[in-house]
Design a protein around this motif. Structure first.
Motif, PDB file in Angstrom:
ATOM      1  N   SER A  15       0.804  -1.214   0.000  1.00  0.00           N
ATOM      2  CA  SER A  15       0.000   0.000   0.000  1.00  0.00           C
ATOM      3  C   SER A  15       0.847   1.278   0.000  1.00  0.00           C
ATOM      4  O   SER A  15       0.432   2.293  -0.555  1.00  0.00           O
ATOM      5  CB  SER A  15      -0.955   0.018   1.187  1.00  0.00           C
ATOM      6  N   PRO A  17       3.819   2.139  -1.618  1.00  0.00           N
ATOM      7  CA  PRO A  17       4.168   2.658  -2.950  1.00  0.00           C
ATOM      8  C   PRO A  17       2.947   3.074  -3.767  1.00  0.00           C
ATOM      9  O   PRO A  17       2.998   4.062  -4.502  1.00  0.00           O
ATOM     10  CB  PRO A  17       4.893   1.495  -3.624  1.00  0.00           C
ATOM     11  N   VAL A  18       1.860   2.329  -3.633  1.00  0.00           N
ATOM     12  CA  VAL A  18       0.645   2.679  -4.372  1.00  0.00           C
ATOM     13  C   VAL A  18       0.112   4.030  -3.892  1.00  0.00           C
ATOM     14  O   VAL A  18      -0.279   4.884  -4.694  1.00  0.00           O
ATOM     15  CB  VAL A  18      -0.420   1.573  -4.237  1.00  0.00           C
ATOM     16  N   MET A  20       1.842   6.487  -2.457  1.00  0.00           N
ATOM     17  CA  MET A  20       2.760   7.546  -2.886  1.00  0.00           C
ATOM     18  C   MET A  20       2.566   7.871  -4.366  1.00  0.00           C
ATOM     19  O   MET A  20       2.593   9.030  -4.771  1.00  0.00           O
ATOM     20  CB  MET A  20       4.211   7.143  -2.629  1.00  0.00           C
ATOM     21  N   PHE A  21       2.362   6.850  -5.183  1.00  0.00           N
ATOM     22  CA  PHE A  21       2.114   7.064  -6.607  1.00  0.00           C
ATOM     23  C   PHE A  21       0.819   7.852  -6.799  1.00  0.00           C
ATOM     24  O   PHE A  21       0.759   8.786  -7.591  1.00  0.00           O
ATOM     25  CB  PHE A  21       2.036   5.714  -7.329  1.00  0.00           C
ATOM     26  N   TRP A  22      -0.220   7.483  -6.063  1.00  0.00           N
ATOM     27  CA  TRP A  22      -1.503   8.165  -6.180  1.00  0.00           C
ATOM     28  C   TRP A  22      -1.392   9.625  -5.756  1.00  0.00           C
ATOM     29  O   TRP A  22      -1.897  10.524  -6.435  1.00  0.00           O
ATOM     30  CB  TRP A  22      -2.549   7.434  -5.340  1.00  0.00           C
ATOM     31  N   SER A  24       1.318  11.571  -5.617  1.00  0.00           N
ATOM     32  CA  SER A  24       2.184  12.371  -6.482  1.00  0.00           C
ATOM     33  C   SER A  24       1.582  12.639  -7.850  1.00  0.00           C
ATOM     34  O   SER A  24       2.032  13.540  -8.552  1.00  0.00           O
ATOM     35  CB  SER A  24       3.543  11.695  -6.641  1.00  0.00           C
ATOM     36  N   ASN A  25       0.571  11.885  -8.257  1.00  0.00           N
ATOM     37  CA  ASN A  25      -0.058  12.092  -9.561  1.00  0.00           C
ATOM     38  C   ASN A  25      -1.364  12.863  -9.492  1.00  0.00           C
ATOM     39  O   ASN A  25      -2.120  12.880 -10.457  1.00  0.00           O
ATOM     40  CB  ASN A  25      -0.286  10.750 -10.252  1.00  0.00           C
ATOM     41  N   GLN A  26      -1.621  13.521  -8.391  1.00  0.00           N
ATOM     42  CA  GLN A  26      -2.807  14.361  -8.287  1.00  0.00           C
ATOM     43  C   GLN A  26      -2.583  15.650  -9.073  1.00  0.00           C
ATOM     44  O   GLN A  26      -1.509  16.239  -9.028  1.00  0.00           O
ATOM     45  CB  GLN A  26      -3.110  14.690  -6.824  1.00  0.00           C
TER      46      GLN A  26
END
Length: 78
Positions: A15, A17-18, A20-22, A24-26
């Motif tokens: 959870s 990395p997922v 953090m990816f979510w 940072s892509n906002q």
């Protein structure tokens, strides 16, 4: 008890990395940090710099065209 801890650790490992990816892509994050920083470094509307860049591009284009024409006609390059 051991299986529950392993399941918890696996959930945490997957959870983080997922998440953090979510985050940072906002779009708001991108606009706030990335675009504003880019505008600080490369401010829009600097007419002199834009004209210099355009003239440099034109000189490079002309130079490339001349090299291509010389290679086609068989003339040696300088």
């Amino acid at each position: 008890m051991g299986v529950k801890i392993e399941v918890f650790r696996m959930m945490l490992y997957l959870s983080f990395p997922v998440a953090m990816f979510w985050v940072s892509n906002q779009a708001e994050y991108f606009e706030e940090y990335i675009v504003k920083r880019k505008r600080e470094i490369f401010p829009p509307g600097e007419e002199v710099q834009r004209k210099e860049l355009e003239s440099f591009k034109e000189r490079m284009r002309v130079r490339k065209e001349q090299r291509i024409l010389k290679s086609i006609s068989g003339e040696p390059e300088n």
